[in-house]
Motif scaffolding. Sequence first.
Motif, PDB file in Angstrom:
ATOM      1  N   LYS A 154       0.819  -1.217   0.000  1.00  0.00           N
ATOM      2  CA  LYS A 154       0.000   0.000   0.000  1.00  0.00           C
ATOM      3  C   LYS A 154       0.855   1.270   0.000  1.00  0.00           C
ATOM      4  O   LYS A 154       0.361   2.361   0.239  1.00  0.00           O
ATOM      5  N   ASN A 155       2.162   1.110  -0.244  1.00  0.00           N
ATOM      6  CA  ASN A 155       3.120   2.215  -0.299  1.00  0.00           C
ATOM      7  C   ASN A 155       3.276   2.938   1.045  1.00  0.00           C
ATOM      8  O   ASN A 155       3.598   4.120   1.095  1.00  0.00           O
ATOM      9  N   ILE A 156       3.073   2.217   2.125  1.00  0.00           N
ATOM     10  CA  ILE A 156       3.243   2.760   3.467  1.00  0.00           C
ATOM     11  C   ILE A 156       4.642   2.397   3.951  1.00  0.00           C
ATOM     12  O   ILE A 156       5.094   1.266   3.791  1.00  0.00           O
ATOM     13  N   ARG A 157       5.338   3.381   4.552  1.00  0.00           N
ATOM     14  CA  ARG A 157       6.673   3.130   5.073  1.00  0.00           C
ATOM     15  C   ARG A 157       6.608   2.077   6.175  1.00  0.00           C
ATOM     16  O   ARG A 157       5.771   2.173   7.079  1.00  0.00           O
ATOM     17  N   VAL A 158       7.531   1.128   6.134  1.00  0.00           N
ATOM     18  CA  VAL A 158       7.678   0.169   7.222  1.00  0.00           C
ATOM     19  C   VAL A 158       9.151   0.130   7.624  1.00  0.00           C
ATOM     20  O   VAL A 158      10.035  -0.040   6.798  1.00  0.00           O
ATOM     21  N   TYR A 159       9.373   0.345   8.905  1.00  0.00           N
ATOM     22  CA  TYR A 159      10.721   0.424   9.451  1.00  0.00           C
ATOM     23  C   TYR A 159      11.073  -0.873  10.165  1.00  0.00           C
ATOM     24  O   TYR A 159      10.240  -1.446  10.858  1.00  0.00           O
ATOM     25  N   THR A 160      12.317  -1.303  10.022  1.00  0.00           N
ATOM     26  CA  THR A 160      12.813  -2.466  10.750  1.00  0.00           C
ATOM     27  C   THR A 160      13.431  -1.992  12.062  1.00  0.00           C
ATOM     28  O   THR A 160      13.638  -0.787  12.272  1.00  0.00           O
ATOM     29  N   VAL A 161      13.769  -2.931  12.915  1.00  0.00           N
ATOM     30  CA  VAL A 161      14.434  -2.594  14.173  1.00  0.00           C
ATOM     31  C   VAL A 161      15.778  -1.914  13.878  1.00  0.00           C
ATOM     32  O   VAL A 161      16.158  -0.960  14.553  1.00  0.00           O
ATOM     33  N   LYS A 162      16.468  -2.373  12.835  1.00  0.00           N
ATOM     34  CA  LYS A 162      17.748  -1.751  12.453  1.00  0.00           C
ATOM     35  C   LYS A 162      17.534  -0.289  12.035  1.00  0.00           C
ATOM     36  O   LYS A 162      18.328   0.585  12.385  1.00  0.00           O
ATOM     37  N   ASP A 163      16.454  -0.019  11.276  1.00  0.00           N
ATOM     38  CA  ASP A 163      16.132   1.358  10.890  1.00  0.00           C
ATOM     39  C   ASP A 163      15.913   2.218  12.130  1.00  0.00           C
ATOM     40  O   ASP A 163      16.383   3.360  12.205  1.00  0.00           O
ATOM     41  N   ILE A 164      15.196   1.673  13.104  1.00  0.00           N
ATOM     42  CA  ILE A 164      14.897   2.421  14.333  1.00  0.00           C
ATOM     43  C   ILE A 164      16.191   2.719  15.097  1.00  0.00           C
ATOM     44  O   ILE A 164      16.378   3.826  15.606  1.00  0.00           O
ATOM     45  N   GLU A 165      17.102   1.746  15.146  1.00  0.00           N
ATOM     46  CA  GLU A 165      18.387   1.975  15.815  1.00  0.00           C
ATOM     47  C   GLU A 165      19.179   3.078  15.100  1.00  0.00           C
ATOM     48  O   GLU A 165      19.816   3.908  15.750  1.00  0.00           O
ATOM     49  N   THR A 166      19.131   3.092  13.782  1.00  0.00           N
ATOM     50  CA  THR A 166      19.811   4.142  13.011  1.00  0.00           C
ATOM     51  C   THR A 166      19.202   5.506  13.322  1.00  0.00           C
ATOM     52  O   THR A 166      19.920   6.490  13.517  1.00  0.00           O
ATOM     53  N   ILE A 167      17.889   5.562  13.396  1.00  0.00           N
ATOM     54  CA  ILE A 167      17.208   6.831  13.699  1.00  0.00           C
ATOM     55  C   ILE A 167      17.549   7.284  15.113  1.00  0.00           C
ATOM     56  O   ILE A 167      17.754   8.479  15.366  1.00  0.00           O
ATOM     57  N   LYS A 168      17.651   6.343  16.055  1.00  0.00           N
ATOM     58  CA  LYS A 168      18.056   6.696  17.423  1.00  0.00           C
ATOM     59  C   LYS A 168      19.450   7.311  17.422  1.00  0.00           C
ATOM     60  O   LYS A 168      19.717   8.266  18.147  1.00  0.00           O
TER      61      LYS A 168
END
Length: 112
Positions: A43-57
Amino acid sequence: MEDNLSKKFYRIGDVAEILNIPTSTLRYWEKEFTVIKPKRNAKNIRVYTVKDIETIKMIYYLVKEKGLKLDAAQAMIKRNRDGVSKQFEVVERLKAIREQLVQLNIALDSIE
């Protein structure tokens, strides 16, 4: 920041809530930082992985806590991602230890 990450994928609203930052900030950082690459579902909705979240942190730490400008944070991550990651991990562990000590102090005060 919360560390209870049990799902495989997170929507942008979930990530914003976990990190306590606006979704607009996440969208903006996605444009500015090449290291943030959330997948998109059918549906073209962003989905973040745990690794993505760690990068954002890590980005949050550099920008919001250390006060770096976005381009300086981007350069620092590109130049020495492992070093930044280790420094971020140490700071997070120290914050957790500090929180435990504060809770212990509160518990000791309530005994007296």
